[in-house]
Design a protein around this motif. Structure first.
Motif, PDB file in Angstrom:
ATOM      1  N   ARG A 130      -4.872 -10.247  -7.832  1.00 25.29           N
ATOM      2  CA  ARG A 130      -3.726  -9.579  -7.775  1.00 25.29           C
ATOM      3  C   ARG A 130      -3.968  -8.062  -8.160  1.00 25.29           C
ATOM      4  O   ARG A 130      -3.530  -6.996  -7.640  1.00 25.29           O
ATOM      5  CB  ARG A 130      -2.402 -10.185  -8.554  1.00 25.29           C
ATOM      6  CG  ARG A 130      -1.311  -9.211  -8.643  1.00 25.29           C
ATOM      7  CD  ARG A 130      -0.474  -9.855  -7.613  1.00 25.29           C
ATOM      8  NE  ARG A 130       0.863  -8.831  -7.577  1.00 25.29           N
ATOM      9  CZ  ARG A 130       1.699  -9.131  -6.652  1.00 25.29           C
ATOM     10  NH1 ARG A 130       1.759 -10.245  -5.644  1.00 25.29           N
ATOM     11  NH2 ARG A 130       2.887  -8.663  -6.704  1.00 25.29           N
ATOM     12  N   ASP A 142       5.704   0.860  -7.994  1.00 25.13           N
ATOM     13  CA  ASP A 142       5.912   0.236  -6.586  1.00 25.13           C
ATOM     14  C   ASP A 142       6.168   1.287  -5.657  1.00 25.13           C
ATOM     15  O   ASP A 142       5.957   1.332  -4.525  1.00 25.13           O
ATOM     16  CB  ASP A 142       7.042  -0.598  -6.845  1.00 25.13           C
ATOM     17  CG  ASP A 142       6.794  -1.995  -7.537  1.00 25.13           C
ATOM     18  OD1 ASP A 142       5.755  -2.183  -7.881  1.00 25.13           O
ATOM     19  OD2 ASP A 142       7.820  -2.608  -7.652  1.00 25.13           O
ATOM     20  N   TRP A 147       1.303  -0.218  -0.434  1.00 26.34           N
ATOM     21  CA  TRP A 147       1.509  -1.553  -0.096  1.00 26.34           C
ATOM     22  C   TRP A 147       3.280  -1.493  -0.017  1.00 26.34           C
ATOM     23  O   TRP A 147       3.722  -0.645  -1.130  1.00 26.34           O
ATOM     24  CB  TRP A 147       1.383  -2.765  -0.911  1.00 26.34           C
ATOM     25  CG  TRP A 147      -0.308  -2.865  -0.834  1.00 26.34           C
ATOM     26  CD1 TRP A 147      -0.985  -2.901  -2.105  1.00 26.34           C
ATOM     27  CD2 TRP A 147      -1.285  -3.050   0.282  1.00 26.34           C
ATOM     28  NE1 TRP A 147      -2.451  -2.747  -1.936  1.00 26.34           N
ATOM     29  CE2 TRP A 147      -2.652  -3.077  -0.425  1.00 26.34           C
ATOM     30  CE3 TRP A 147      -1.019  -3.355   1.282  1.00 26.34           C
ATOM     31  CZ2 TRP A 147      -3.908  -3.324   0.363  1.00 26.34           C
ATOM     32  CZ3 TRP A 147      -2.266  -3.677   2.084  1.00 26.34           C
ATOM     33  CH2 TRP A 147      -3.409  -3.580   1.686  1.00 26.34           C
ATOM     34  N   ASP A 148       3.926  -1.991   0.721  1.00 22.97           N
ATOM     35  CA  ASP A 148       5.476  -2.355   0.679  1.00 22.97           C
ATOM     36  C   ASP A 148       5.533  -3.277  -0.331  1.00 22.97           C
ATOM     37  O   ASP A 148       5.709  -4.476  -0.135  1.00 22.97           O
ATOM     38  CB  ASP A 148       5.910  -2.465   1.977  1.00 22.97           C
ATOM     39  CG  ASP A 148       7.440  -2.707   2.104  1.00 22.97           C
ATOM     40  OD1 ASP A 148       7.995  -2.549   0.920  1.00 22.97           O
ATOM     41  OD2 ASP A 148       7.965  -3.023   3.316  1.00 22.97           O
ATOM     42  N   VAL A 149       5.718  -2.936  -1.602  1.00 21.78           N
ATOM     43  CA  VAL A 149       5.581  -3.936  -2.748  1.00 21.78           C
ATOM     44  C   VAL A 149       7.149  -4.637  -2.526  1.00 21.78           C
ATOM     45  O   VAL A 149       7.099  -5.821  -2.407  1.00 21.78           O
ATOM     46  CB  VAL A 149       5.331  -3.271  -4.006  1.00 21.78           C
ATOM     47  CG1 VAL A 149       5.735  -4.311  -5.119  1.00 21.78           C
ATOM     48  CG2 VAL A 149       4.009  -2.792  -4.109  1.00 21.78           C
ATOM     49  N   ALA A 150       8.195  -3.950  -2.370  1.00 21.48           N
ATOM     50  CA  ALA A 150       9.667  -4.518  -2.415  1.00 21.48           C
ATOM     51  C   ALA A 150       9.631  -5.356  -1.090  1.00 21.48           C
ATOM     52  O   ALA A 150      10.382  -6.494  -1.220  1.00 21.48           O
ATOM     53  CB  ALA A 150      10.557  -3.364  -2.346  1.00 21.48           C
ATOM     54  N   GLY A 151       9.041  -4.849   0.009  1.00 24.13           N
ATOM     55  CA  GLY A 151       9.078  -5.848   1.198  1.00 24.13           C
ATOM     56  C   GLY A 151       8.295  -6.940   1.420  1.00 24.13           C
ATOM     57  O   GLY A 151       8.308  -7.783   2.271  1.00 24.13           O
ATOM     58  N   GLY A 152       7.477  -7.173   0.299  1.00 24.21           N
ATOM     59  CA  GLY A 152       6.467  -8.293   0.181  1.00 24.21           C
ATOM     60  C   GLY A 152       5.220  -8.171   0.700  1.00 24.21           C
ATOM     61  O   GLY A 152       4.533  -9.214   0.791  1.00 24.21           O
ATOM     62  N   GLU A 153       4.868  -6.949   1.123  1.00 25.47           N
ATOM     63  CA  GLU A 153       3.371  -6.937   1.501  1.00 25.47           C
ATOM     64  C   GLU A 153       2.378  -7.441   0.698  1.00 25.47           C
ATOM     65  O   GLU A 153       1.353  -8.005   1.174  1.00 25.47           O
ATOM     66  CB  GLU A 153       3.167  -5.472   2.210  1.00 25.47           C
ATOM     67  CG  GLU A 153       2.023  -5.344   2.942  1.00 25.47           C
ATOM     68  CD  GLU A 153       2.042  -3.880   3.578  1.00 25.47           C
ATOM     69  OE1 GLU A 153       1.745  -3.553   4.748  1.00 25.47           O
ATOM     70  OE2 GLU A 153       2.314  -3.000   3.037  1.00 25.47           O
ATOM     71  N   ASP A 155       2.473  -9.438  -1.682  1.00 29.02           N
ATOM     72  CA  ASP A 155       2.429 -10.854  -2.122  1.00 29.02           C
ATOM     73  C   ASP A 155       1.963 -11.390  -0.891  1.00 29.02           C
ATOM     74  O   ASP A 155       1.180 -12.668  -1.031  1.00 29.02           O
ATOM     75  CB  ASP A 155       3.843 -11.181  -2.235  1.00 29.02           C
ATOM     76  CG  ASP A 155       4.721 -10.966  -3.549  1.00 29.02           C
ATOM     77  OD1 ASP A 155       3.728 -10.658  -4.541  1.00 29.02           O
ATOM     78  OD2 ASP A 155       5.680 -10.859  -3.660  1.00 29.02           O
ATOM     79  N   ALA A 156       2.369 -11.201   0.271  1.00 28.27           N
ATOM     80  CA  ALA A 156       1.921 -11.670   1.568  1.00 28.27           C
ATOM     81  C   ALA A 156       0.169 -11.503   1.756  1.00 28.27           C
ATOM     82  O   ALA A 156      -0.252 -12.540   2.118  1.00 28.27           O
ATOM     83  CB  ALA A 156       2.430 -11.269   2.894  1.00 28.27           C
ATOM     84  N   GLU A 158      -1.746 -11.203  -0.595  1.00 25.00           N
ATOM     85  CA  GLU A 158      -2.447 -12.025  -1.894  1.00 25.00           C
ATOM     86  C   GLU A 158      -2.515 -13.485  -1.417  1.00 25.00           C
ATOM     87  O   GLU A 158      -3.399 -14.158  -1.475  1.00 25.00           O
ATOM     88  CB  GLU A 158      -1.660 -11.813  -3.093  1.00 25.00           C
ATOM     89  CG  GLU A 158      -2.542 -12.606  -4.172  1.00 25.00           C
ATOM     90  CD  GLU A 158      -1.787 -12.667  -5.311  1.00 25.00           C
ATOM     91  OE1 GLU A 158      -2.337 -13.068  -6.353  1.00 25.00           O
ATOM     92  OE2 GLU A 158      -0.609 -12.043  -5.480  1.00 25.00           O
TER      93      GLU A 158
END
Length: 179
Positions: A130, A142, A147-153, A155-156, A158
């Motif tokens: 991470r 953020d 990365w679009d952190v809020a949009g989940g990019e 997380d996706a 990772e």
């Protein structure tokens, strides 16, 4: 040439150091660099799922392409040092590997943290996947991260890489599942 300067590039990956017909899997030898080898090879286990070995190496390659640097940043390509950085990045391996790894006490405390003053790995501090992905995004918040952190990019990405880099070959997705 930087990738942002290329126009309509085609990326081709022919093999990862060893090519063979899947039905004729070699019993244990791959000639892939230790930095790209799956852990089952580094721990001298038989290759029972050759496509899973390729999925591991694809995950390593994908990180390197996106991050413009290797995922595992050991100074050497010594398998023991590579194993150390894999554990640093992904966490403790299955118990059979952790317990049988001869160099474990040289690099890690029993709980899994680095031995103090370990200097053969260029990044001796704990840097899980991470954190490495966050650093790849080159942002401090953020809002400034690429990365679009809020949009989940983040997380996706990772989750995608963690699936490809599962320690157990049977737990890695197939090519069709990745698509």
């Amino acid at each position: 040439m930087p990738s942002n300067k290329l126009h309509d590039p085609e990326i081709m990956i022919s093999d990862y150091g060893t090519a063979f017909i899947v039905e004729k899997t070699p019993s244990s030898t791959l000639y892939t660099s230790a930095l790209y080898s799956p852990p089952e090879v580094l721990f001298n286990e038989p290759i029972t799922r050759p496509t899973a070995a390729d999925i591991w190496t694809l995950g390593i390659s994908l990180y390197e392409i996106l991050g413009e640097r290797p995922l595992f940043e050991t100074i050497s390509s010594d398998p023991g040092d590579v194993i150390g950085d894999i554990i640093n990045t992904l966490g403790r391996p299955p118990e059979r590997w952790w317990d049988s790894w001869v160099r474990r006490s040289e690099l890690f405390k029993e709980a899994g943290s680095w031995v103090d003053n370990f200097s053969r790995i260029s990044t001796p501090e704990f840097r899980p996947l991470r954190q490495r992905l966050w650093e790849m995004g080159r942002g401090e918040t953020d809002q400034t991260c690429e990365w679009d952190v809020a949009g989940g990019e983040l997380d996706a990405l990772e989750g995608f890489l963690r699936a490809m880099l599962a320690f157990e070959p049977a737990e890695r997705p197939t090519v069709n599942q990745l698509l």
